[in-house]
Design a protein around this motif. Structure first.
Motif, PDB file in Angstrom:
ATOM      1  N   MET A 136       0.833  -1.199   0.000  1.00 31.72           N
ATOM      2  CA  MET A 136       0.000   0.000   0.000  1.00 31.72           C
ATOM      3  C   MET A 136       0.872   1.256   0.000  1.00 31.72           C
ATOM      4  O   MET A 136       0.546   2.254  -0.657  1.00 31.72           O
ATOM      5  N   THR A 137       1.992   1.196   0.727  1.00 27.94           N
ATOM      6  CA  THR A 137       2.922   2.324   0.729  1.00 27.94           C
ATOM      7  C   THR A 137       3.502   2.556  -0.664  1.00 27.94           C
ATOM      8  O   THR A 137       3.704   3.701  -1.096  1.00 27.94           O
ATOM      9  N   LEU A 139       2.009   1.939  -3.507  1.00 30.52           N
ATOM     10  CA  LEU A 139       0.982   2.597  -4.328  1.00 30.52           C
ATOM     11  C   LEU A 139       0.921   4.097  -4.037  1.00 30.52           C
ATOM     12  O   LEU A 139       0.850   4.917  -4.970  1.00 30.52           O
ATOM     13  N   TYR A 140       0.969   4.453  -2.753  1.00 33.16           N
ATOM     14  CA  TYR A 140       0.902   5.877  -2.403  1.00 33.16           C
ATOM     15  C   TYR A 140       2.171   6.606  -2.843  1.00 33.16           C
ATOM     16  O   TYR A 140       2.108   7.752  -3.323  1.00 33.16           O
ATOM     17  N   THR A 141       3.325   5.944  -2.702  1.00 30.58           N
ATOM     18  CA  THR A 141       4.572   6.559  -3.154  1.00 30.58           C
ATOM     19  C   THR A 141       4.555   6.769  -4.660  1.00 30.58           C
ATOM     20  O   THR A 141       5.041   7.788  -5.171  1.00 30.58           O
ATOM     21  N   PHE A 143       1.873   7.331  -6.398  1.00 26.34           N
ATOM     22  CA  PHE A 143       0.984   8.481  -6.622  1.00 26.34           C
ATOM     23  C   PHE A 143       1.736   9.791  -6.424  1.00 26.34           C
ATOM     24  O   PHE A 143       1.608  10.729  -7.230  1.00 26.34           O
ATOM     25  N   LEU A 144       2.539   9.859  -5.364  1.00 27.27           N
ATOM     26  CA  LEU A 144       3.322  11.078  -5.124  1.00 27.27           C
ATOM     27  C   LEU A 144       4.316  11.320  -6.260  1.00 27.27           C
ATOM     28  O   LEU A 144       4.500  12.455  -6.715  1.00 27.27           O
ATOM     29  N   ARG A 236       7.819  14.774   0.160  1.00 28.98           N
ATOM     30  CA  ARG A 236       7.075  13.630   0.691  1.00 28.98           C
ATOM     31  C   ARG A 236       7.427  12.349  -0.051  1.00 28.98           C
ATOM     32  O   ARG A 236       7.568  11.274   0.552  1.00 28.98           O
ATOM     33  N   HIS A 237       7.586  12.463  -1.361  1.00 29.42           N
ATOM     34  CA  HIS A 237       7.957  11.288  -2.157  1.00 29.42           C
ATOM     35  C   HIS A 237       9.350  10.795  -1.776  1.00 29.42           C
ATOM     36  O   HIS A 237       9.574   9.572  -1.643  1.00 29.42           O
TER      37      HIS A 237
END
Length: 337
Positions: A136-137, A139-141, A143-144, A236-237
């Motif tokens: 899940m991390t 996927l979010y990374t 996205f960033l 953040r990325h």
């Protein structure tokens, strides 16, 4: 494949352990064999150790020839007679070998309670739980990272649109976006100027009005990029990617180690190979960061491609790991899904 092995610690030796024991026995036998002197008529006497049970007389002659011993000395060499003294030495060698094998840890299978609680069911669940969270991390990374790429492409699009802006011919006037206030300013000057200047103003007003549609798109892209910049996606990325790299590599290694502790062996297959490939892609993508920070476009595009491939391997690893998780729940907790 997760069934507990039934072999005891002393009854199962791996090939490396067998080779180690054979070398130890061989070295002890060599040390315990009698030593005979061979006289050399041309040089000082030499001595060498012989294992009568393994070397033939011809081998002894070759060894003596390499030692530059004369043929006459070789002919006079006699094999040592059999005696009862070698039996106690051989027994000592076997006893020493047995003592050494007992002192070396890890020769038998890595199973049997020697790792304590690490062989239990709860440590076996650490790997799937952590890797699920890291998926899940990822996927979010991703996205960033895509938002950062979007900021870069928006900047290129904005620069391309600005190059389409008209060149004003009215003295003292320069192009500015948005063009609405500039058009109103030029119209206000029409009533207080001469005929030649009016023509120039009319031409500039017409060109600005024709550019108004492009200018509206330019304003939308500029506003969108400003909002993306406020999101601080780059920092953040970077921070989340660093955490993902550290935890991902660590738990990619922890999984096989835990499997070995519980079963005494590994199980080569899609899950293990996908995890190894994913770890390599993570390292390669991280290695491109210095070039990306210098603005290398190829490095940025390759970074995205490697991480896209890594996401595919990660998804495959999740799918191939679900049957393994079911077996862990069944054998360790009695939960059959």
């Amino acid at each position: 494949p997760l069934k507990q092995p039934t072999q005891s610690r002393d009854s199962c030796l791996n090939p490396m352990s067998a080779i180690l024991l054979a070398l130890l026995s061989l070295s002890m036998l060599t040390y315990s064999a009698p030593v005979r002197s061979v006289a050399n008529t041309r040089a000082s006497p030499r001595t060498f150790a012989v294992r009568p049970t393994m070397l033939r007389k011809s081998a002894l002659r070759n060894a003596a020839a390499h030692s530059r011993v004369t043929d006459k000395a070789v002919d006079t060499y006699k094999l040592p007679p059999k005696s009862g003294k070698s039996k106690p030495n051989f027994a000592k060698a076997l006893a020493a070998t047995a003592a050494m094998s007992a002192a070396v840890p890890g020769i038998a299978l890595a199973k049997g309670g020697e790792f304590g609680a690490l062989e239990g069911g709860v440590p076996a669940l650490v790997h799937p739980v952590m890797m699920g969270g890291l998926y899940m991390t990822t996927l979010y990374t991703g996205f960033l990272g895509w938002q950062i790429r979007k900021m870069r492409t928006l900047a290129d699009d904005i620069s391309a649109l600005k190059q389409q802006a008209p060149q004003l011919t009215t003295p003292g006037k320069t192009f500015a976006s948005p063009v609405g206030p500039l058009i109103e300013s030029l119209k206000s000057e029409l009533s207080s100027t001469d005929e030649s200047t009016k023509k120039t103003l009319q031409a500039d007003i017409s060109s600005l009005q024709a550019f108004a549609t492009v200018d509206a798109e330019l304003q939308n892209l500029t506003s969108e990029r400003k909002n993306l910049v406020k999101g601080d996606f780059r920092d953040r990325h970077f921070q989340l990617s660093s955490l993902l790299l550290a935890l991902g590599v660590g738990f990619a290694i922890e999984g096989p180690v835990n499997t070995w502790m519980r079963t005494g062996k590994l199980f080569p297959g899609p899950h293990l190979f996908a995890g190894a490939g994913l770890t390599v892609l993570w390292a390669a993508a991280a290695g491109l960061v210095p070039a990306m920070q210098k603005g290398n476009k190829f490095a940025k595009d390759l970074h995205i491609a490697l991480n896209a491939a890594g996401l595919g391997l990660f998804s495959w690893q999740i799918l191939s790991g679900i049957p393994i998780l079911k077996k862990v729940l069944e054998f360790k907790f009695g939960i059959k899904l």
